[in-house]
Scaffold this motif. Sequence first.
Motif, PDB file in Angstrom:
ATOM      1  N   CYS A 236       0.851  -1.120  -0.140  1.00 16.64           N
ATOM      2  CA  CYS A 236      -0.024  -0.100   0.026  1.00 16.64           C
ATOM      3  C   CYS A 236       0.883   1.106   0.026  1.00 16.64           C
ATOM      4  CB  CYS A 236      -0.807  -0.224   1.237  1.00 16.64           C
ATOM      5  SG  CYS A 236      -2.194   1.392   1.285  1.00 16.64           S
ATOM      6  N   THR A 237       2.063   1.270   0.655  1.00 22.62           N
ATOM      7  CA  THR A 237       3.039   2.514   0.806  1.00 22.62           C
ATOM      8  C   THR A 237       3.480   2.580  -0.378  1.00 22.62           C
ATOM      9  OG1 THR A 237       3.272   1.979   3.234  1.00 22.62           O
ATOM     10  CG2 THR A 237       5.037   3.237   1.749  1.00 22.62           C
ATOM     11  N   GLU A 238       3.866   1.483  -1.052  1.00 20.29           N
ATOM     12  CA  GLU A 238       4.436   1.806  -2.402  1.00 20.29           C
ATOM     13  C   GLU A 238       3.665   2.304  -3.476  1.00 20.29           C
ATOM     14  OE1 GLU A 238       7.799  -1.929  -1.707  1.00 20.29           O
ATOM     15  OE2 GLU A 238       6.100  -2.268  -3.046  1.00 20.29           O
ATOM     16  N   ILE A 239       2.490   1.547  -3.584  1.00 15.63           N
ATOM     17  CA  ILE A 239       1.479   1.842  -4.440  1.00 15.63           C
ATOM     18  C   ILE A 239       0.994   3.422  -4.199  1.00 15.63           C
ATOM     19  CG2 ILE A 239      -0.885   1.551  -5.486  1.00 15.63           C
ATOM     20  CD1 ILE A 239       1.175  -0.763  -6.311  1.00 15.63           C
ATOM     21  N   THR A 240       1.036   3.853  -3.074  1.00 16.38           N
ATOM     22  CA  THR A 240       0.370   5.347  -3.084  1.00 16.38           C
ATOM     23  C   THR A 240       1.518   6.352  -3.247  1.00 16.38           C
ATOM     24  OG1 THR A 240      -0.611   4.383  -0.904  1.00 16.38           O
ATOM     25  CG2 THR A 240      -0.216   6.747  -1.036  1.00 16.38           C
ATOM     26  N   ALA A 241       2.527   5.698  -3.184  1.00 22.06           N
ATOM     27  CA  ALA A 241       3.802   6.590  -3.701  1.00 22.06           C
ATOM     28  C   ALA A 241       3.757   6.787  -5.232  1.00 22.06           C
ATOM     29  CB  ALA A 241       5.181   6.142  -3.348  1.00 22.06           C
ATOM     30  N   ALA A 242       3.228   5.801  -6.062  1.00 19.02           N
ATOM     31  CA  ALA A 242       3.192   5.820  -7.447  1.00 19.02           C
ATOM     32  C   ALA A 242       2.139   6.940  -7.766  1.00 19.02           C
ATOM     33  CB  ALA A 242       3.004   4.561  -7.856  1.00 19.02           C
ATOM     34  N   ASN A 243       1.081   6.818  -6.892  1.00 18.44           N
ATOM     35  CA  ASN A 243       0.133   8.108  -7.225  1.00 18.44           C
ATOM     36  C   ASN A 243      -0.669   7.997  -8.545  1.00 18.44           C
ATOM     37  OD1 ASN A 243      -1.450  10.108  -6.119  1.00 18.44           O
ATOM     38  ND2 ASN A 243      -0.070  11.832  -6.779  1.00 18.44           N
TER      39      ASN A 243
END
Length: 471
Positions: A236-243
């Motif tokens: 979730c953290t990694e995907i959120t960073a991709a935005n």
Amino acid sequence: MIPVRGFEGKTVAVFGLARTGLAAARALQAGGAEVALWDEKPAAREAAAAEGLPVVDLTTADWSRFAALMLSPGVPLTHPAPHWTVERARAHGVEILGDIELFARTVNAAPDHKRPKVVAITGTNGKSTTTALIAHICASAGRDTRMGGNIGVGVLGLEDMHGGAVYVLEMSSYQLDLTSSLKPDVSVLLNISPDHLERHGGMEGYVAAKRRVLLNQGKGDTAVIGVDDPWGQRICTEITAANRRTIVPISASKAMGRGAYVLQGLLYDATGERAVEVADLLRARSLPGRHNWQNAAAAYAAARGLGISPEEAAEGLMSFPGLAHRMETVGTIGAVRFVNDSKATNADAARQAMSSYPKFYWIAGGQPKTGGIDALQDLFPRIAKAYLVGEAAPAFAQTLKGKASVVQSGTIPAAVAQAYADAAASGEDAIVLLSPACASFDQFADFEERGEAFRAAVQALMHAPAGAVAR
């Protein structure tokens, strides 16, 4: 069915002639492809031939004439070793696909006005319940809903697509390994815990397979991600960073500043300016327990991602009738209730049912998974007695030695009869729980066949003459 596009006039090899392979073969033919079917089981080949499908011996075939290999998901792609069809395909430069990938390419090729909405659900545990729950919410809200994939009907056997349809698809890690171009409008990653490690070469490969459900989403799409385990939190953290999309974290154990979460049975929507209570899950009779609260939060978030109103989504949660083979009551004899949890194919899934009852007569076993039932030791005091079946019986008996009373029953019918006799003799309200913590493949084609064997054994007891059940 959904006619597969992109292989018109070409020949596609199909290996594995169970539900998925046969549906894919028919769909490929309907789309204008030639097919060459093969299975290592003579009975499967005979059934396909009787249907008029072309059976071709792929062990001696000229692979250079194949445009692709449609591989059933149960066939090893990489681990513990590539299947011989995989090696043959790679040697001849033949693309290897699964049925979900064939569906994805057909959707991607459709004009905008015919392109349906697609919801893809995966996770180690809870994906079948969540898939059925999302489909129920969509149908209750008046959407033309089709449910399939790793549950019920193979995706290509579903009704043909149109622009107003919603396809709600359960996806296993095996299917995801064979899928590269699916672009779901809503992706759901429920949770990740160790499972199928032998098929993915370890935990890293398994997590990578699960993450593929999020592979091709873009702006405007919704990703629903469970954050109650460390792998989900990290993704979730990694995907959120991709935005690049709308991210909706979900939790069944903690309040969050954004997302959907459940506290003490109350479901909150925190996707707006403030958290709003939307449903009291303690009143949802088919969604008991924290594991189902995570499923409910995911289904609610997915429905909202499809534009379904909060009120309609909540109503769907409350009216959900439940899922076969998942904590399903299949019969009652006197004070003894029989619960079919055949879908629990690993220890983590079995924990969910075992945690729901203070005491139970436990039917477990089958084809063991890595780690066996060691992780369930804190629940052993709840076991009134264990009845072990299949390959895992000796190892499970050793694990339970000195911690619970055990009998190695061997088969489901024997276990049901023995468990009922002991439960009835207790003189108390009792639960006989089939929650195997194992795969089914040592004795059954799948968990559904195992669950139906349990149901049939219970029905036989219910209709047996009084006094006919022996200890």
